[in-house]
Scaffold this motif. Structure first.
Motif, PDB file in Angstrom:
ATOM      1  N   THR A  60       7.268   0.750  -8.787  1.00  0.00           N
ATOM      2  CA  THR A  60       8.716   0.701  -8.618  1.00  0.00           C
ATOM      3  C   THR A  60       9.410   0.441  -9.951  1.00  0.00           C
ATOM      4  OG1 THR A  60       8.180  -0.344  -6.542  1.00  0.00           O
ATOM      5  CG2 THR A  60      10.497  -0.311  -7.163  1.00  0.00           C
ATOM      6  N   VAL A  61      10.456   1.196 -10.219  1.00  0.00           N
ATOM      7  CA  VAL A  61      11.246   0.981 -11.444  1.00  0.00           C
ATOM      8  C   VAL A  61      12.507   0.211 -11.064  1.00  0.00           C
ATOM      9  CG1 VAL A  61      12.481   2.120 -13.305  1.00  0.00           C
ATOM     10  CG2 VAL A  61      10.407   3.128 -12.401  1.00  0.00           C
ATOM     11  N   PRO A  62      12.780  -0.931 -11.734  1.00  0.00           N
ATOM     12  CA  PRO A  62      13.957  -1.722 -11.357  1.00  0.00           C
ATOM     13  C   PRO A  62      15.263  -1.027 -11.743  1.00  0.00           C
ATOM     14  CG  PRO A  62      12.906  -2.648 -13.294  1.00  0.00           C
ATOM     15  CD  PRO A  62      12.030  -1.530 -12.834  1.00  0.00           C
ATOM     16  N   GLU A  63      16.335  -1.396 -11.071  1.00  0.00           N
ATOM     17  CA  GLU A  63      17.649  -0.778 -11.327  1.00  0.00           C
ATOM     18  C   GLU A  63      18.081  -0.973 -12.781  1.00  0.00           C
ATOM     19  OE1 GLU A  63      19.314   1.227  -9.429  1.00  0.00           O
ATOM     20  OE2 GLU A  63      17.778   1.026  -7.878  1.00  0.00           O
ATOM     21  N   THR A  74       4.868   7.977  -4.017  1.00  0.00           N
ATOM     22  CA  THR A  74       3.809   7.606  -4.968  1.00  0.00           C
ATOM     23  C   THR A  74       3.168   6.296  -4.534  1.00  0.00           C
ATOM     24  OG1 THR A  74       5.319   8.457  -6.629  1.00  0.00           O
ATOM     25  CG2 THR A  74       3.311   7.438  -7.429  1.00  0.00           C
ATOM     26  N   ASN A  75       4.024   5.299  -4.204  1.00  0.00           N
ATOM     27  CA  ASN A  75       3.486   3.998  -3.822  1.00  0.00           C
ATOM     28  C   ASN A  75       2.625   4.112  -2.564  1.00  0.00           C
ATOM     29  OD1 ASN A  75       4.812   2.994  -5.968  1.00  0.00           O
ATOM     30  ND2 ASN A  75       6.455   1.992  -4.836  1.00  0.00           N
ATOM     31  N   GLN A  76       3.101   4.904  -1.594  1.00  0.00           N
ATOM     32  CA  GLN A  76       2.312   5.045  -0.358  1.00  0.00           C
ATOM     33  C   GLN A  76       0.990   5.760  -0.636  1.00  0.00           C
ATOM     34  OE1 GLN A  76       5.144   6.939   2.153  1.00  0.00           O
ATOM     35  NE2 GLN A  76       5.407   5.156   3.473  1.00  0.00           N
ATOM     36  N   GLU A  77       1.086   6.832  -1.464  1.00  0.00           N
ATOM     37  CA  GLU A  77      -0.127   7.585  -1.778  1.00  0.00           C
ATOM     38  C   GLU A  77      -1.147   6.696  -2.457  1.00  0.00           C
ATOM     39  OE1 GLU A  77       0.521  11.169  -4.099  1.00  0.00           O
ATOM     40  OE2 GLU A  77       1.938  11.819  -2.568  1.00  0.00           O
ATOM     41  N   ALA A  78      -0.665   5.837  -3.378  1.00  0.00           N
ATOM     42  CA  ALA A  78      -1.589   4.953  -4.085  1.00  0.00           C
ATOM     43  C   ALA A  78      -2.352   4.095  -3.087  1.00  0.00           C
ATOM     44  CB  ALA A  78      -0.814   4.072  -5.069  1.00  0.00           C
ATOM     45  N   LYS A 124      -4.873   6.270  -1.229  1.00  0.00           N
ATOM     46  CA  LYS A 124      -6.047   6.605  -2.040  1.00  0.00           C
ATOM     47  C   LYS A 124      -6.945   5.383  -2.179  1.00  0.00           C
ATOM     48  CE  LYS A 124      -3.526  10.025  -4.686  1.00  0.00           C
ATOM     49  NZ  LYS A 124      -2.563  10.089  -5.776  1.00  0.00           N
ATOM     50  N   TYR A 125      -6.318   4.228  -2.328  1.00  0.00           N
ATOM     51  CA  TYR A 125      -7.087   2.980  -2.454  1.00  0.00           C
ATOM     52  C   TYR A 125      -7.933   2.775  -1.204  1.00  0.00           C
ATOM     53  CZ  TYR A 125      -7.776  -2.104  -2.341  1.00  0.00           C
ATOM     54  OH  TYR A 125      -8.301  -3.368  -2.245  1.00  0.00           O
ATOM     55  N   GLU A 126      -7.305   2.941  -0.029  1.00  0.00           N
ATOM     56  CA  GLU A 126      -8.047   2.709   1.214  1.00  0.00           C
ATOM     57  C   GLU A 126      -9.122   3.782   1.406  1.00  0.00           C
ATOM     58  OE1 GLU A 126      -5.383   1.981   4.524  1.00  0.00           O
ATOM     59  OE2 GLU A 126      -5.197  -0.083   3.799  1.00  0.00           O
ATOM     60  N   LYS A 127      -8.797   5.018   1.008  1.00  0.00           N
ATOM     61  CA  LYS A 127      -9.781   6.097   1.163  1.00  0.00           C
ATOM     62  C   LYS A 127     -11.009   5.807   0.304  1.00  0.00           C
ATOM     63  CE  LYS A 127     -10.696  10.939   1.331  1.00  0.00           C
ATOM     64  NZ  LYS A 127     -12.030  10.733   0.864  1.00  0.00           N
ATOM     65  N   LEU A 128     -10.770   5.340  -0.930  1.00  0.00           N
ATOM     66  CA  LEU A 128     -11.894   5.037  -1.823  1.00  0.00           C
ATOM     67  C   LEU A 128     -12.792   3.978  -1.181  1.00  0.00           C
ATOM     68  CD1 LEU A 128     -13.432   5.068  -4.455  1.00  0.00           C
ATOM     69  CD2 LEU A 128     -11.674   3.687  -5.505  1.00  0.00           C
ATOM     70  N   LEU A 129     -12.163   2.953  -0.603  1.00  0.00           N
ATOM     71  CA  LEU A 129     -12.955   1.900   0.045  1.00  0.00           C
ATOM     72  C   LEU A 129     -13.774   2.502   1.201  1.00  0.00           C
ATOM     73  CD1 LEU A 129     -10.324  -0.960   0.119  1.00  0.00           C
ATOM     74  CD2 LEU A 129     -12.487  -1.013  -1.067  1.00  0.00           C
ATOM     75  N   THR A 130     -13.112   3.337   2.001  1.00  0.00           N
ATOM     76  CA  THR A 130     -13.812   3.928   3.150  1.00  0.00           C
ATOM     77  C   THR A 130     -14.996   4.760   2.676  1.00  0.00           C
ATOM     78  OG1 THR A 130     -11.537   4.301   3.863  1.00  0.00           O
ATOM     79  CG2 THR A 130     -13.269   4.985   5.387  1.00  0.00           C
ATOM     80  N   ASP A 131     -14.774   5.560   1.605  1.00  0.00           N
ATOM     81  CA  ASP A 131     -15.868   6.398   1.102  1.00  0.00           C
ATOM     82  C   ASP A 131     -17.049   5.549   0.653  1.00  0.00           C
ATOM     83  OD1 ASP A 131     -14.340   8.539   1.610  1.00  0.00           O
ATOM     84  OD2 ASP A 131     -13.825   9.018  -0.482  1.00  0.00           O
ATOM     85  N   LEU A 132     -16.738   4.473  -0.082  1.00  0.00           N
ATOM     86  CA  LEU A 132     -17.832   3.641  -0.591  1.00  0.00           C
ATOM     87  C   LEU A 132     -18.580   2.994   0.571  1.00  0.00           C
ATOM     88  CD1 LEU A 132     -16.154   2.017  -3.711  1.00  0.00           C
ATOM     89  CD2 LEU A 132     -18.056   3.594  -3.716  1.00  0.00           C
ATOM     90  N   LEU A 133     -17.819   2.534   1.577  1.00  0.00           N
ATOM     91  CA  LEU A 133     -18.478   1.891   2.719  1.00  0.00           C
ATOM     92  C   LEU A 133     -19.346   2.908   3.467  1.00  0.00           C
ATOM     93  CD1 LEU A 133     -15.593  -0.380   4.008  1.00  0.00           C
ATOM     94  CD2 LEU A 133     -17.771  -1.136   3.089  1.00  0.00           C
ATOM     95  N   GLU A 134     -18.852   4.140   3.510  1.00  0.00           N
ATOM     96  CA  GLU A 134     -19.613   5.183   4.190  1.00  0.00           C
ATOM     97  C   GLU A 134     -20.940   5.416   3.472  1.00  0.00           C
ATOM     98  OE1 GLU A 134     -18.957   9.873   4.625  1.00  0.00           O
ATOM     99  OE2 GLU A 134     -17.155   8.669   4.972  1.00  0.00           O
TER     100      GLU A 134
END
Length: 1825
Positions: free
Chosen positions: A1080-1083, A1120-1124, A1127-1137
């Motif tokens: 996030t960029v501040p005002e 962007t923030n949501q995608e980040a 992607k973070y959760e996907k990476l965790l899921t992949d590693l756990l898999e």
């Protein structure tokens, strides 16, 4: 001038890089820079407004950095301020991704670098955002739990950032900072270090004088008093010194240092830790915490000057007291510090002089005239430093430090320092036996060269030394001594750069207006020609002795060794300097000579040939026309002549003469291109002859020739480097060269002669390419298409020609171009590349050979890889060519870097720091302009990634994963460079690399697999694909690495592959930084972005974004923030898999868990599946996994912690005491309520709720914070976790930890031992338990209780450790439990701990200590009263024997030490309890009691503004002790330690008790020496007489404990720092003891005195009376009846004289001479008994002799005026009775030993008669007797 510039640019530039104006294409640069700046402003402002931090803002802020590198600060002041404000906003965005933060911070530091450009009126920056940033990173609460990963560099970047910004903090900042950090000043707490560190870093010290009352005056007295009153060097004292040094430097003349000067110098002297006296112990913390020399130097140099110039007197004292340590015969760990002092002090004074006299005034307040350094001040300063510097020249650490010091001293006062160095240099040049002397003196002379030459009015005779020095340096060109040879080259080169070698002797007859000095120089200059010719003869001799035949056996390599290449470099650069500086007449003679040498001999081409060719090249470069006229026809004819017969071109081995001529030709063509054109036909013919030879050595030389011809004609470069523009061609009447000796270049009239390729040269280049390159390309293309056969050697030869053509003409060929690859990253900002003009206008009409080569190379590469992959040599060549196709535009990065480095080295070695203003030598300035040109060629910030590049990168990737390892590694190097050059190309390449690791592919070989792994690993410093700072990349690479464990190509049998995976995992762990998920960029930043796009001059090329673009930007930011997060959760899921796969080898399982544990964050909780995985891993079979899981769980529990509510309270309301006026610290009525009172402890629910608990120990000690926050009462806090209000993650943990089988298994694992004997209390496990009990209160206790009871009863170390970890976690975790739970907890814990502590063993006592200390840390003692009372019960019960007692004390001490000043009542109780037990028999208990006493009295400090403490006082304790020690003090007999160590039932007598008591007291004194803040001097003095009585005199370790301890105590006490008012007290006691009847005591007084005086030198010197007392004491002991005491007194006296504490004055001399004349009684006859007691007369006479001897030995390295007479006096006593005769002999032999080195100098001080006597004495037979 300025006005015109401003009109062209549209603004006044802040400060641009001046060298740009000197480039040959300077007229084009203003327009270019304005275009680029407009682009940067437009895109940067736009990116910020569209809130696109990545890639937009990041990319354009990088471009701004690049702009700063190329143009300097070439923008208006308004833009400058806007940029700074914007970047400041960006840096301080909270939660900003750490790598972006660092990138912005570096840019901001760069923007703020030149402080004179922006005044405090132009810019103001708030300090709090920086403080918050610094605090959150450096004192991060979550980093130790693995929730944040910061790079190592972050600390330095942040510190530099604060330093750059603090200049612009608002004027109210100082007061706000004091309010913020003063409450942390609790000296017993770690927060003290933090607060003082913050003060040092943040407090602003540059302010206009009228604001000083808002600046340093608010804190100066307070901190200065603190510094003066601390005696034992705590860690933060160094920070205070740094702060004072900065204050002094920024406010010269506005701070009155006078009252503090003796104290300052005493402390500086102490911080060198010099060894003094006979046996000395150094307290280890004195070594670790001593001051930084850089700041000490700054402080001293800032205090110099002023009306009294008191500092100079002290500085003289300082140097005379440490001078003898600089003598080369002394060495030790302290030497480095002293050398640094020597090197930096003159530099610092020069900097100050520059600032006062030469620097352009700016907005910063100048030094007031009253405090500027006068000429007299400077002279005094140089005088005081001369002696030590001249000694340090020959130091063991090398002469560099001394050389730098001399360089700076000579700038200030050449007439004082140069003559003595010359006196040492001339003899050193004559001797052959001491090469070290020669190298040392020459390196010093090199630094002083410019001062010697410019002479000036003070030292006009300087230049006369040049010729004698140069002539005498010649023998140094010696083939047998490498280092001598190199320093001689450097010496000659330095002097010839500064002096035009022109024979001016004829001017004597033509001119009559010459001064005496000029006439002398003119006549001397006739020798120059001789010098040049002799130098050449020396070089030829050197070359003859280094031919290959001479230096190698047949078998060895033919390449040059490292040393030879250095000599070659030295030789060629020196020779080229000499010729550049020679007049035409001298040049012609030299040219003739070198031509004859080169053409009459034939050299082998590897070593000697290279050196000769280099000399010829140097000649050709200086005057190309004259030289080429000789060399080119000669070589071309010889080559044509020797190749007349046909078969030469087919021969494998060619004739030596042929090769030599070709080599010579290839070197002499490296000259100004237009001078080559007349010979082009000959050269081209030669090339056509030679390029197709079969012999590899032959065609390689031919290729070099081709390369050099093309390069000379196509590049832009300066052609003359002479020290005067235009050379020395003018006649002597108009121009007298000797006036230009040592003259600096004039930056404004450099008059550089550039070689810019003319149309004719360009045509020639392309003609050559058409003629020679085209056929090779066609041949290779046919071969690649399979139409024509070629042998491997032919292919290699063709490639060699192609490569050299590319290297030669690279600057003329336009870079590869084509369509850009888009879609790699989404962006709303343009990501175009910035092109810089580099002086070449590409001719579009001609064929672009770069593209042609590229096309053929790719075809050829594919052909070779298909058909003959083992032709590795060709592959190497192709890789090199690909690299040059992409990056080479006339210069290579690594060459540029090394030239930049060497430029800086040369600049440093001969710059003039005093006058500044870039007064460098002309050659150096020209070099810098050329470097500026090269930098523009190499600066490729953010190149676009085009399809051409994509193809080449694919090829490189294919080569990087091919069969042969050498091919792979070379290709990988090029690949990594390319990956760092093109924007976002990694996103394109990474998937291609990962394909090779896919488990599904079966066609992958092991080589490809390894190659792919190496590609991921990267090289150090370059791009590392596995660790790119980007979710997209990590989400691909990490799972791929783990999955590759299933690939068929992966085999764990191959150690190389296992090692690769280890390296990969290690690299990720070392370099991973937490990646942001909130962009996030501040005002406020958006607003500044708008200001930038609205600004003018230059107008941004693209305006403010439209409304709808802005909205789109906002939406994109959310996406962007949501995608980040996704992607973070996907990476965790992949590693756990991956981890769920049963076939995964264990190694990859570990790697995956390692990756998982890196992904914990403090701003986003770990998803439930991962939590479940870690909880289950706590009971994994593998220890590694369990360890990782424990660490991760601690972090997860921190994430799940529920925040607690805090409320502000007013301390005054609670205590009912009004706030005191002024500063009152320490125990005062206002903070009494915080302390532990046994009669009012919270023992009921009601009390518990009403008490105001303050957990942190430091609050309230020094002063209260503006707003004191405490936890709100229990009613307002969130309720405990129950099954209803848990989230999924919390429930997972809860379920497992309430499961008895899980817990049983867990406890079993935790109580296993890991490494026998190495295990310690493990903080990670503690954090795990603390987290569990904090989050779930007592939910898990029922399951754990039985286990804890079982463990506590088992005395094995691992079980005890386990229970200690759980208990510490429990106690700390119960911080917010309700009263009922806490009470129940302690009911269970107290008996448990009693049991455990009674089972304590030698292995576990440290763990229990840690356990209790951890449990009590940062906790209110009133909450822990159960624990504290239990520990206080009776530590020394004696039940478990002495050992258990000592352990109980240790554990108790751990708890009380954490509570510091808040438990005075307990400390009193403990002291009362211990006092009767001080007479303990057992040593271990005594030592422990000593340590506990230290902690009890630690709180009794004498610090400023601090009230007397309520804790026990040392004074009262000492009184009680002394009364018990009476029997020892009063008795006269020797104190023996004859106490048998046994517990005798009967009460021993007082005396034995007293001895035991004394032993404990000694342990206490020793323990407190390094720990407490202030020493209790008055109390220690009362014990001194007793210690002197016991301490042994000899250095013998066989003594018993008591005597050894007494000796140690004396040594430690004598080193103590004394306050001025304590000095008379100490001296009185010493006087008293000197009258003691025991000679041991009298002897020890002297050793004590030596150390005490040296360690408090300046403080004692400032007290006249004290000096007299010391002197009287020593002179009195010189006449002691005991011989040993007399001799020690003499040693002490000589030491005092040597460090200038006492002066050798007439009264002392006459006193000793009178004593010497004491008549001795006549000897009795032989028959009677000889007297054993010496008569009084003999003692007095001996005293006189000893006194004289002390005076002589006090100056070991020089001969003062009074010495010869004293030596004569002494020699008269050579035949006196013993012990006088012995003393005289010793003295003479010592005198001889120390004066032997420089006897030639010292001889001069004696008259001839004296010398006769002396020679007689020193070698007389009695000397050997």
């Amino acid at each position: 001038m300025k006005k015109e510039r401003a009109e062209i640019l549209g603004f006044v530039p802040q400060k641009e890089i001046v060298y740009n104006k000197l480039l040959p294409y300077a007229d084009k640069l203003d327009r270019e820079s304005n275009d680029i700046l407009a682009q940067i402003k437009g895109n940067l402002g736009r990116a910020v407004q569209l809130r696109e931090l990545w890639p937009g803002v990041l990319l354009w802020s990088r471009k701004l950095s690049a702009y700063l590198r190329v143009y300097g600060r070439k923008f208006s002041k308004e833009d400058h301020v806007l940029f700074i404000k914007l970047v400041y906003e960006l840096v301080t965005i909270p939660k900003l991704d750490i790598s972006m933060m660092q990138s912005f911070a570096r840019l901001l530091i760069n923007l703020l670098k030149k402080k004179e450009l922006l005044s405090q009126d132009d810019l103001e920056l708030p300090w709090r955002p920086l403080y918050d940033l610094y605090e959150s990173i450096l004192y991060s609460k979550t980093e130790h739990l693995g929730l944040n990963w910061f790079p190592n560099s972050v600390e330095n970047v942040l510190k530099t950032l604060v330093k750059s910004c603090r200049l612009y903090f608002p004027e109210s900042a100082t007061q706000e900072m004091l309010d913020e950090w003063r409450p942390l000043l609790c000296p017993f707490d770690v927060t003290m270090q933090k607060a003082i560190g913050y003060f040092e870093l943040f407090l602003p010290t540059i302010m206009p004088p009228e604001q000083h009352h808002k600046g340093f005056k608010l804190w100066f007295d307070e901190l200065m008093d603190l510094w003066v009153s601390v005696q034992n060097l705590p860690a933060w004292e160094g920070n205070l010194v740094n702060l004072f040094a900065r204050l002094a430097n920024n406010n010269i003349g506005y701070v009155n240092w006078d009252p503090y000067i003796p104290k300052i110098f005493t402390r500086i002297l102490r911080s060198f830790n010099l060894p003094v006296g006979t046996s000395q112990m150094i307290i280890p913390r004195y070594l670790t915490n001593s001051y930084e020399i850089g700041h000490v130097v700054l402080w001293i140099s800032s205090m110099l000057g002023g009306p009294q110039n008191q500092v100079q007197k002290q500085l003289n004292g300082l140097f005379s007291s440490i001078a003898s340590f600089y003598h080369p015969s002394n060495n030790g760990r302290w030497l480095m510090k002293l050398m640094k002092l020597l090197q930096r002090l003159p530099a610092s004074v020069v900097r100050r002089l520059h600032r006062e006299r030469y620097k352009k005034p700016c907005w910063i307040t100048p030094v007031p005239d009253s405090h500027k350094l006068t000429d007299q001040d400077v002279t005094d300063f140089v005088e005081s430093m001369k002696q030590p510097v001249l000694m340090a020249m020959f130091s063991k650490t090398g002469s560099m430090d001394a050389a730098q010091a001399l360089q700076n001293l000579a700038l200030m006062r050449p007439e004082l320092v140069i003559p003595p160095v010359l006196e040492k240099t001339y003899p050193a040049m004559e001797t052959l036996t001491e090469p070290h002397q020669l190298t040392a003196t020459l390196s010093c002379m090199i630094g002083m060269a410019r001062s010697l030459l410019s002479g000036g009015q003070h030292y006009p005779e300087g230049p006369a030394h040049v010729l004698p020095l140069l002539m005498r340096a010649l023998p140094g060109v010696d083939p047998n001594d490498f280092s001598k040879c190199m320093i001689t080259f450097q010496f000659i080169a330095t002097f010839t750069t500064l002096v035009p070698l022109v024979d001016c002797s004829s001017a004597l007859h033509e001119k009559n207006d010459l001064t005496e000095m000029e006439r002398e120089l003119c006549s001397a200059s006739a020798e120059f020609e001789d010098f040049v010719l002799q130098f050449m003869d020396r070089c030829f001799a050197l070359i003859d002795s280094s031919t290959l035949e001479q230096t190698r056996e047949e078998t060895e390599t033919e390449k040059m060794t490292h040393l030879e290449s250095l000599v070659e470099l030295g030789l060629s650069s020196t020779f080229s300097t000499i010729l550049t500086q020679s007049s035409m007449e001298i040049f012609k003679v030299a040219l003739e000579k070198v031509f004859n040498f080169a053409t009459t001999n034939i050299f082998e081409t590897r070593v000697a040939g290279r050196m000769v060719a280099d000399m010829c090249r140097a000649a050709a470069k200086c005057h190309p026309a004259e030289s080429l006229r000789l060399f080119v026809p000669h070589c071309c004819n010889a080559i044509t002549h020797l190749t007349d017969n046909e078969d030469v071109s087919k021969e494998e081995e060619l004739d030596k003469e042929l090769l030599w001529n070709l080599q010579l030709l290839s070197e002499v063509t490296r000259v100004d291109g237009e001078k080559l054109l007349p010979y082009r036909t000959q050269l081209v013919q030669t090339l056509q002859l030679t390029l197709r030879w079969r012999c590899k050595q032959g065609y390689t030389l031919a290729c070099n020739l081709l390369h050099h011809i093309l390069r000379s004609t196509s590049l832009t470069y300066p052609t003359d480097y002479c020290s005067v523009p235009g050379g020395f061609k003018k006649p002597l009447q108009e121009y007298l060269p000797i006036k230009d000796w040592g003259r600096p270049g004039d930056l404004w009239n450099l008059d550089i002669q550039w070689h810019v390729p003319s149309a004719e040269e360009t045509a020639f280049v392309f003609y050559t390419l058409d003629l020679l390159l085209q056929p090779e390309l066609q041949r290779l293309q046919k071969y690649a298409q399979g139409e024509q056969e070629m042998s491997r050697d032919d292919v290699l030869q063709s490639l060699c020609i192609v490569q050299h053509c590319l290297l030669g003409a690279g600057s003329m060929l336009p870079p590869l171009d084509g369509p850009t690859i888009t879609g790699l990253v989404p962006s709303m900002v343009s990501l175009e590349e910035t092109k810089l003009y580099i002086g070449v206008d590409y001719d579009e009409s001609r064929e672009n050979y770069r593209e042609a080569i590229c096309k053929v190379m790719r075809q050829l590469l594919h052909y070779i890889l298909e058909h003959s992959e083992d032709d590795t040599k060709s592959l190497f060549a192709i890789i090199k060519i690909i690299s040059d196709l992409m990056h080479f535009r006339g210069s290579h990065k690594h060459e540029f870097d090394s030239r930049w480095k060497s430029f800086n080295l040369v600049k440093k070695s001969i710059e003039n720091r005093l006058h500044g203003k870039k007064q460098h030598i002309r050659a150096l300035l020209i070099d810098r302009v050329l470097l500026q040109h090269e930098m523009r060629k190499l600066l490729v910030e953010g190149s676009e990634y085009k399809t051409v590049h994509q193809d080449l990168l694919k090829d490189l990737l294919r080569l990087s994963t091919s069969t042969y390892s050498q091919v792979r590694s070379k290709a990988q190097k090029v690949l990594f460079t390319a990956l760092g050059t093109y924007n976002f190309c990694c996103r394109d390449i990474t998937p291609r690399v990962l394909e090779l690791l896919e488990p599904t592919r079966t066609d992958i070989t092991q080589q490809q697999f390894k190659g792919a792994l190496y590609c991921l690993l990267g090289n150090h410093g370059g791009v590392c694909l596995v660790n790119l700072h980007d979710w997209d990349c990590i989400a691909q690479t990490w799972p791929a690495i783990v999955r590759s464990g299933l690939s068929s190509a992966m085999s764990l049998e191959k150690p190389s592959i296992v090692r690769l995976f280890d390296d990969l995992a290690d690299k990720v762990h070392r370099h991973y930084e937490t990646i942001g998920i909130d962009f996030t960029v501040p005002e406020s930043a958006v607003l500044l972005g708008q200001h930038i796009t609205d600004s003018r001059q230059p107008t941004p090329h693209i305006g403010t974004p439209t409304e709808q673009e802005l909205e789109q930007g906002l939406k994109l930011q959310q996406d962007t923030n949501q995608e980040a997060v996704q992607k973070y959760e996907k990476l965790l899921t992949d590693l756990l898999e991956c981890l769920g796969d049963r076939d995964m080898p264990w190694k990859f399982e570990h790697i995956a868990i390692g990756f998982l544990s890196l992904l914990l964050r403090d701003d986003y909780p770990l998803p439930a599946p991962a939590v479940l995985f870690f909880v289950q891993s706590l009971n994994h079979d593998a220890l590694v996994v369990r360890k990782m899981a424990i660490a991760a769980m601690a972090g997860i529990l921190k994430q799940l912690k529920r925040p607690r509510k805090k409320i502000p309270v007013s301390p005054c309301d609670i205590s009912g005491v009004t706030k005191p006026e002024g500063l009152v610290a320490g125990d005062r009525p206002g903070n009494d309520w915080l302390q532990y009172h046994g009669d009012s402890l919270p023992s009921t629910q009601q009390d518990w709720d009403h008490f105001c608990f303050i957990e942190k120990t430091h609050w309230g000690y020094y002063c209260w914070p503006k707003k004191l926050m405490v936890y709100a009462p229990a009613a307002e806090q969130p309720e405990d976790l129950s099954t209803e209000n848990m989230n999924e993650r919390e429930r997972i943990i809860c379920d497992h930890f309430t499961d008895p089988t899980f817990i049983k298994q867990l406890i079993e694992f935790l109580s296993l031992e890991d490494r026998k004997g190495k295990d310690k209390f493990n903080p990670r496990r503690f954090c795990l338990f603390k987290g569990l009990f904090r989050n779930y209160s007592d939910a898990f206790l029922p399951v754990l209780k039985p286990h804890m009871e079982r463990l506590a009863n088992d005395s094995h170390e691992s079980t005890q450790r386990c229970v200690a970890e759980i208990i510490a976690g429990l106690v700390r975790g119960s911080k917010h439990w309700s009263f009922s739970k806490v009470e129940a907890l302690w009911k269970f814990l107290i008996p448990l701990m009693r049991t455990a502590l009674s089972n304590i063993t030698v292995e576990t006592y440290a763990d229990w200590g840690t356990c209790v200390a951890t449990a009590c840390e940062s906790r209110d003692p009133r909450k822990l009263h159960w624990l504290l009372e239990m520990l206080m019960e009776c530590p020394l019960s004696g039940e478990g024997g002495s050992f258990v007692d000592a352990c109980h004390l240790y554990v108790l001490q751990g708890g009380l030490a954490q509570q510091e000043w808040r438990v005075p009542e307990l400390l009193h109780r403990l002291l009362r309890y211990l006092e009767p037990k001080l007479t303990q028999v057992y040593k271990n208990v005594r030592e422990r009691i000593g340590s506990v006493l230290t902690y009890i009295f630690m709180i009794d400090v004498t610090l400023p503004y601090t009230q007397p403490t309520k804790s026990p006082h040392i004074a009262e304790f000492t009184e009680r002790i002394l009364s018990q020690l009476k029997p020892l003090i009063e008795g006269d007999e020797e104190i023996q330690n004859h106490v048998v160590e046994e517990n005798g039932e009967g009460e021993q007598d007082e005396r034995t008790q007293a001895i035991r008591l004394l032993k404990t007291v000694l342990k206490w004194l020793m323990a407190s020496a390094g720990r407490s803040f202030s020493t209790a001097v008055p109390q220690q003095l009362q014990l001194l007489p007793l210690l002197f009585k016991i301490a042994p005199v000899e250095n013998d370790d066989s003594y018993d404990e008591l005597k050894r301890d007494a000796k140690t105590c004396l040594s430690l006490m004598s080193q103590g720092l004394l306050y001025p008012e304590q000095i008379p007290m100490v001296l009185n006691v010493l006087h008293e003891i000197a009258g003691s009847s025991s000679w041991h005591a009298r002897f020890s007084v002297l050793t004590y005195l030596q150390i005490m005086v040296f360690y408090n030198l300046f403080t004692i010197l400032s007290n006249e009376q004290a000096v007299q007392d010391v002197r009287a004491l020593v002179i009195r002991l010189l006449e002691d009846e005991q011989l040993e005491v007399r001799e020690m007194a003499a040693t002490t006296l000589s030491g005092f004289l040597q460090c200038n504490f006492l002066a050798m004055d007439a009264s002392m001399q006459t006193h000793f001479e009178a004593l010497c004349k004491t008549r001795l009684p006549k000897k009795r006859k032989r028959g009677s008994v000889v007297d054993t007691i010496p008569s009084v007369d003999l003692v007095r006479r001996h005293a006189g002799v000893l006194g004289l001897s002390a005076c002589i030995l006090s100056s070991p390295y020089d001969v003062p005026t009074w010495m010869p007479q004293l030596l004569m006096d002494l020699s008269a006593h050579l035949n006196d009775t013993q012990p006088i005769e012995m003393t005289v002999k010793k003295t003479l032999s010592n005198f001889r030993r120390t004066h032997h080195d420089n006897w030639l100098e010292h001889k001069q001080q004696f008259t001839d008669d004296q010398l006769v006597v002396l020679t007689d004495l020193l070698v007389s037979p009695c000397y050997y007797a």
